[in-house]
Enzyme design. Sequence first.
Site: not given
Ligand code: PLP
Length: 360
Positions: A101, A170, A194
Amino acid sequence: MRAHNFGAGPCTLPTDVLAEARDEMLDFAGTGMSVVELSHRSAEYEAVHQETLRLTRSVSGVPDDFAVLFVQGGATLQFSMIPMNLLGGDRPGGYVVSGAWGEKALANARPHGRVYAAWDGAADGYRGMPDPGEIAVEDGSRYLHITTNETIGGIRMVEFPDTDVPLVADMSSEYLARPVEWDRYDLVYGGVQKNLAPSGMAVVFVRRSVLTESAPDLGDYLRYGFHAESDSLGNTPPMFPIYIMGKVLSRIEAEGGVAALERRSALKADALYHAIDESDGFYRNPVDRRDRSHMNVVFRLPTPELEAAFVAEATKAGLIGLKGHRSVGGLRASLYAALSQESVGVLVEFMTAFRRAATV
Ligand SMILES: *Cc1c(COP(=O)(O)O)cnc(C)c1O
């Protein structure tokens, strides 16, 4: 019967939230409509929207000098919006590349400004997070981007970068499952699917001074200011995830908020790591111990054949979503907020039984 859902996202949601949504589906608050059929300008929807915003603030404990935004496009759109909004001048953005990521965040920022890897764990197979002293932040950087929990590699940041440059994080896969040292951040974001809600949006916490500082030449939706000025009602918002997230957040709050969620997550992870560590090497976790994720527990079995058999038999037993990410293989159990300790117990028992059967 409800599955034990260990999927990496979208996440399992509290059963009582789903049941409540079901009960309200044909007639929300006496409107004769579901919440997703209401006008987003109606008083009934406005109340849902404001309540979810309020809960997002109170559960996260975010200070007043941050705006809270609901933005479609998931965390992925934020990979672009962050540099578009923050790199207006000629200062660079630094990235800690600690996994798949972090890598995507950096790659998606490249078209929008000068960015660089302040640390990169690729050569080491993303087995751990950097020591703070290893991160090379260029003088004058606008921000340093981190991924606090790498969902695919199964690692979390325990020691945060030692820098005066504002952090951007993030936190998708551990959102609201650990406290945030807000002083150090200009922006915190994550896709909600998530830990908190169905897919369809990201929650972005952005320092209000950033909104006025950056006056980039962008279309409405791409500007953080557009969302902040309108309470994320500048266009039709993602009503369903906002509605469900409100219900999930009220449960999280009632159960003790971020601190309690952090403790529950650690307990769930401990149970699983214990099962791995006590398996005489049958199950292996490849991650540096300090950096083991509390949300995404990755593990290997002795052979790919055993791994395939494990997934197949687990699925039959109602344990869903355990196959590792296609880029790394192996297995992964994601322990998001609504996954119960009991489900982890069922998985641990399954692992013990599987190992016994495989090693006789
Ligand atoms: C799943 C995830 C993403 C991508 O997320 P989307 O909402 O599908 O764009 C980005 N960063 C992390 C750490 C993730 O777990």
